[in-house]
Design a protein around this motif. Structure first.
Motif, PDB file in Angstrom:
ATOM      1  N   GLU A 132     -19.358  72.024  50.248  1.00 28.01           N
ATOM      2  CA  GLU A 132     -19.574  72.510  51.560  1.00 28.01           C
ATOM      3  C   GLU A 132     -18.590  72.505  52.420  1.00 28.01           C
ATOM      4  OE1 GLU A 132     -23.952  71.768  53.655  1.00 28.01           O
ATOM      5  OE2 GLU A 132     -22.490  70.118  53.407  1.00 28.01           O
ATOM      6  N   GLY A 133     -18.520  73.865  53.122  1.00 26.96           N
ATOM      7  CA  GLY A 133     -17.158  73.893  53.939  1.00 26.96           C
ATOM      8  C   GLY A 133     -17.096  75.404  54.145  1.00 26.96           C
ATOM      9  N   ASP A 134     -15.778  75.654  55.034  1.00 20.00           N
ATOM     10  CA  ASP A 134     -15.310  77.017  55.240  1.00 20.00           C
ATOM     11  C   ASP A 134     -14.344  77.412  54.096  1.00 20.00           C
ATOM     12  OD1 ASP A 134     -16.912  77.148  57.274  1.00 20.00           O
ATOM     13  OD2 ASP A 134     -15.333  76.835  58.771  1.00 20.00           O
ATOM     14  N   TYR A 135     -14.361  78.605  53.466  1.00 23.12           N
ATOM     15  CA  TYR A 135     -13.500  79.017  52.522  1.00 23.12           C
ATOM     16  C   TYR A 135     -12.857  80.362  53.320  1.00 23.12           C
ATOM     17  CZ  TYR A 135     -15.418  75.793  49.018  1.00 23.12           C
ATOM     18  OH  TYR A 135     -15.838  74.863  48.576  1.00 23.12           O
ATOM     19  N   GLN A 136     -11.569  80.329  53.151  1.00 27.12           N
ATOM     20  CA  GLN A 136     -10.737  81.694  53.905  1.00 27.12           C
ATOM     21  C   GLN A 136     -10.213  82.343  52.767  1.00 27.12           C
ATOM     22  OE1 GLN A 136      -7.904  80.053  56.722  1.00 27.12           O
ATOM     23  NE2 GLN A 136      -9.535  79.917  58.069  1.00 27.12           N
ATOM     24  N   CYS A 137     -10.350  83.693  52.691  1.00 28.59           N
ATOM     25  CA  CYS A 137      -9.596  84.783  51.866  1.00 28.59           C
ATOM     26  C   CYS A 137      -8.613  85.073  52.910  1.00 28.59           C
ATOM     27  CB  CYS A 137     -10.732  85.759  51.449  1.00 28.59           C
ATOM     28  SG  CYS A 137      -9.999  87.087  50.785  1.00 28.59           S
ATOM     29  N   GLN A 138      -7.058  84.796  52.133  1.00 31.76           N
ATOM     30  CA  GLN A 138      -6.045  85.254  53.028  1.00 31.76           C
ATOM     31  C   GLN A 138      -5.155  86.270  52.050  1.00 31.76           C
ATOM     32  OE1 GLN A 138      -3.913  82.149  54.675  1.00 31.76           O
ATOM     33  NE2 GLN A 138      -1.831  83.328  54.828  1.00 31.76           N
ATOM     34  N   VAL A 139      -4.535  87.195  52.832  1.00 31.53           N
ATOM     35  CA  VAL A 139      -3.885  88.315  52.234  1.00 31.53           C
ATOM     36  C   VAL A 139      -2.471  88.035  52.776  1.00 31.53           C
ATOM     37  CG1 VAL A 139      -3.528  90.775  51.897  1.00 31.53           C
ATOM     38  CG2 VAL A 139      -5.796  89.854  52.201  1.00 31.53           C
ATOM     39  N   PHE A 140      -1.422  88.003  51.777  1.00 31.35           N
ATOM     40  CA  PHE A 140      -0.156  87.547  52.042  1.00 31.35           C
ATOM     41  C   PHE A 140       0.544  88.718  52.458  1.00 31.35           C
ATOM     42  CE2 PHE A 140      -0.910  83.876  49.197  1.00 31.35           C
ATOM     43  CZ  PHE A 140      -0.695  82.917  50.345  1.00 31.35           C
ATOM     44  N   SER A 141       0.128  89.289  53.779  1.00 28.48           N
ATOM     45  CA  SER A 141       0.820  90.581  54.165  1.00 28.48           C
ATOM     46  C   SER A 141       1.781  90.158  55.387  1.00 28.48           C
ATOM     47  CB  SER A 141      -0.414  91.731  54.579  1.00 28.48           C
ATOM     48  OG  SER A 141      -1.111  91.025  55.340  1.00 28.48           O
ATOM     49  N   HIS A 142       2.229  91.309  56.177  1.00 23.86           N
ATOM     50  CA  HIS A 142       2.920  90.877  57.423  1.00 23.86           C
ATOM     51  C   HIS A 142       2.310  91.705  58.418  1.00 23.86           C
ATOM     52  CE1 HIS A 142       5.968  88.801  54.871  1.00 23.86           C
ATOM     53  NE2 HIS A 142       5.923  89.946  54.031  1.00 23.86           N
ATOM     54  N   PRO A 143       1.658  90.958  59.297  1.00 24.04           N
ATOM     55  CA  PRO A 143       1.294  89.622  59.386  1.00 24.04           C
ATOM     56  C   PRO A 143       0.153  89.357  58.355  1.00 24.04           C
ATOM     57  CG  PRO A 143       0.227  90.612  61.282  1.00 24.04           C
ATOM     58  CD  PRO A 143       1.301  91.785  60.592  1.00 24.04           C
ATOM     59  N   PRO A 144      -0.049  88.119  57.720  1.00 24.37           N
ATOM     60  CA  PRO A 144      -1.160  87.712  57.005  1.00 24.37           C
ATOM     61  C   PRO A 144      -2.504  88.047  57.681  1.00 24.37           C
ATOM     62  CG  PRO A 144      -0.051  85.677  57.841  1.00 24.37           C
ATOM     63  CD  PRO A 144       0.872  86.837  58.247  1.00 24.37           C
ATOM     64  N   VAL A 145      -3.470  88.221  57.026  1.00 25.53           N
ATOM     65  CA  VAL A 145      -4.903  88.461  57.573  1.00 25.53           C
ATOM     66  C   VAL A 145      -5.523  87.804  56.648  1.00 25.53           C
ATOM     67  CG1 VAL A 145      -4.453  90.555  58.757  1.00 25.53           C
ATOM     68  CG2 VAL A 145      -5.183  90.602  56.123  1.00 25.53           C
ATOM     69  N   TYR A 146      -6.678  87.118  57.237  1.00 23.54           N
ATOM     70  CA  TYR A 146      -7.655  86.436  56.538  1.00 23.54           C
ATOM     71  C   TYR A 146      -9.269  86.576  57.217  1.00 23.54           C
ATOM     72  CZ  TYR A 146      -7.103  83.073  60.458  1.00 23.54           C
ATOM     73  OH  TYR A 146      -7.124  82.583  61.591  1.00 23.54           O
ATOM     74  N   LEU A 147     -10.225  86.411  56.342  1.00 26.52           N
ATOM     75  CA  LEU A 147     -11.548  86.152  56.796  1.00 26.52           C
ATOM     76  C   LEU A 147     -12.056  84.947  56.424  1.00 26.52           C
ATOM     77  CD1 LEU A 147     -13.811  86.653  54.436  1.00 26.52           C
ATOM     78  CD2 LEU A 147     -13.181  89.207  54.756  1.00 26.52           C
ATOM     79  N   THR A 148     -13.264  84.250  56.956  1.00 27.92           N
ATOM     80  CA  THR A 148     -14.061  83.038  56.568  1.00 27.92           C
ATOM     81  C   THR A 148     -15.369  83.069  55.920  1.00 27.92           C
ATOM     82  OG1 THR A 148     -12.263  81.974  57.903  1.00 27.92           O
ATOM     83  CG2 THR A 148     -14.276  80.723  57.300  1.00 27.92           C
ATOM     84  N   HIS A 149     -15.426  82.542  54.917  1.00 31.56           N
ATOM     85  CA  HIS A 149     -17.038  82.569  54.534  1.00 31.56           C
ATOM     86  C   HIS A 149     -17.317  80.984  54.438  1.00 31.56           C
ATOM     87  CE1 HIS A 149     -17.308  86.371  52.860  1.00 31.56           C
ATOM     88  NE2 HIS A 149     -16.271  86.212  52.029  1.00 31.56           N
ATOM     89  N   SER A 150     -18.511  80.550  55.064  1.00 32.58           N
ATOM     90  CA  SER A 150     -19.043  79.396  55.148  1.00 32.58           C
ATOM     91  C   SER A 150     -20.087  79.111  54.135  1.00 32.58           C
ATOM     92  CB  SER A 150     -19.807  79.059  56.739  1.00 32.58           C
ATOM     93  OG  SER A 150     -18.790  79.080  57.572  1.00 32.58           O
ATOM     94  N   LEU A 151     -19.998  77.953  53.384  1.00 32.08           N
ATOM     95  CA  LEU A 151     -20.702  77.457  52.335  1.00 32.08           C
ATOM     96  C   LEU A 151     -21.568  76.371  52.821  1.00 32.08           C
ATOM     97  CD1 LEU A 151     -21.825  77.644  49.497  1.00 32.08           C
ATOM     98  CD2 LEU A 151     -19.842  76.449  48.740  1.00 32.08           C
ATOM     99  N   SER A 152     -22.883  76.313  52.709  1.00 30.48           N
ATOM    100  CA  SER A 152     -23.841  74.991  52.990  1.00 30.48           C
ATOM    101  C   SER A 152     -24.870  74.961  51.756  1.00 30.48           C
ATOM    102  CB  SER A 152     -24.460  75.260  54.364  1.00 30.48           C
ATOM    103  OG  SER A 152     -25.292  76.342  54.527  1.00 30.48           O
TER     104      SER A 152
END
Length: 341
Positions: A132-152
């Motif tokens: 359980e928790g939050d999982y972040q998908c992150q793109v190593f761009s400039h600047p970096p961007v990311y989104l978060t999925h929550s798993l329960s």
């Protein structure tokens, strides 16, 4: 001497170019060559695009032991790398990288990562509570961007009646307030219901929805076993119960029946109904001097006591009373006999 000659040749060459118009003077004190002379054309600079997520953040609920798929699709990904990290839910808010590109950084064999031209998918099989928790998908761009999925993890419901005595029995005085509150837990959050076992609620309903059941003034009709039920559609519904006992002074009613026989004496049957809580003690009054042997028969049953008088002539014009008493008080009903009818 040789160095001086070489320098002189260079000066002559520059002068020649200046005269021919192939080189121009710059105001800042240095020269540059004409673009037309060298055939130079300005090349357009390709604009660097910022990656954009085509997947929206989500809240994923899975069963314990199931499979979780976390998808991350990106527009204009380019040569950038996608990583996955888990953000802990504790106070330290630490994060742990799970995967970078196609490479898993965890040794847990339940985790898998797969790549496409436009994204990455993190898959977790045989999901455990610790996942359980939050999982972040992150793109190593400039600047970096990311989104978060929550798993329960889906949890079967659990219910608790707040303030329930260890005995499971709640005693109230008639006229007091009854407030029952049931706390439900689970994922998804369960729907809560109240009902009374083997009978309708005091207002006639079979059940009510909600975590609270409140009556401002209770009477004897509110006594019974109340059941709280929580249901979230996952696993079996959970139940908790409490017995409510309303204490009240006894209530007595007396029923008389004459039983006529053709060749024998007329009998008198007196039935005394007594209700109350605590359970009242029933006593018969007005039988002093009445023969008892083979004449008076007592039959005690739940909530009532039956007195059978075999010979009515032994109690002619006599007032007989049934009295019921408990710790809260006493109540009685009387009947006056008429003799042989």
């Amino acid at each position: 001497m040789t160095k001086m000659v070489s320098a002189f040749i260079v000066i002559l060459a520059v002068a020649h170019l200046a005269v021919s118009g192939k080189i121009s003077k710059h105001d800042y004190g240095y020269d540059y060559f004409d673009e037309e002379f060298y055939g130079y054309e300005e090349m357009p600079v390709e604009e660097e695009l910022t990656p954009q997520f085509q997947t929206s953040p989500s809240k994923l609920k899975v069963s314990l032991g199931g499979t979780a798929r976390l998808v991350c699709e990106v527009k204009d990904l380019g040569p950038n790398t996608i990583s996955w990290r888990k953000v802990d839910g504790n106070e330290s808010s630490e994060s742990v990288f799970v995967a970078v590109g196609p490479t898993l950084l965890t040794t847990d064999p339940r985790f898998q990562v797969s790549l496409s031209d436009h994204g990455s998918t993190l898959q977790i099989i045989l999901v455990q509570q610790k996942d359980e928790g939050d999982y972040q998908c992150q793109v190593f761009s400039h600047p970096p961007v990311y989104l978060t999925h929550s798993l329960s993890i889906k949890k079967s419901p659990n219910v608790t009646i707040l303030g329930r005595p260890e005995s499971g029995v709640l005693s109230l005085m008639e006229g007091e307030e009854l407030a029952l509150i049931c706390q439900g837990e689970g994922d998804p959050e369960p729907r809560m219901f109240w009902h009374r076992k083997n009978q309708r609620l005091a207002d006639g309903n079979r059940q009510i929805e909600g975590d609270q059941l409140i009556y401002t003034r209770v009477s004897r009709k509110h006594s019974g076993e109340y059941v709280c039920t929580g249901d979230n559609g996952f696993g079996a519904p959970a139940e908790a119960s409490i017995i409510v006992q309303v204490q009240y002074t006894p209530c007595v009613s007396l029923e008389a029946n004459y039983i006529h026989h053709l060749h024998t004496n007329t009998q008198l049957e007196l039935i005394c109904y007594a209700l109350g809580f605590p359970t009242p003690l029933i006593q018969w009054e007005g039988l002093d001097g009445v023969p008892r042997a083979s004449n008076l028969h007592f039959n005690i049953r739940k909530g009532k006591e039956i007195l059978l008088i075999n010979d009515i002539s032994t109690v002619v014009n006599r007032t007989i009373s049934c009295a019921a008493s408990n710790t809260l008080g006493k109540s009685q009903e009387s009947f006056t006999t008429k003799g042989n009818d």
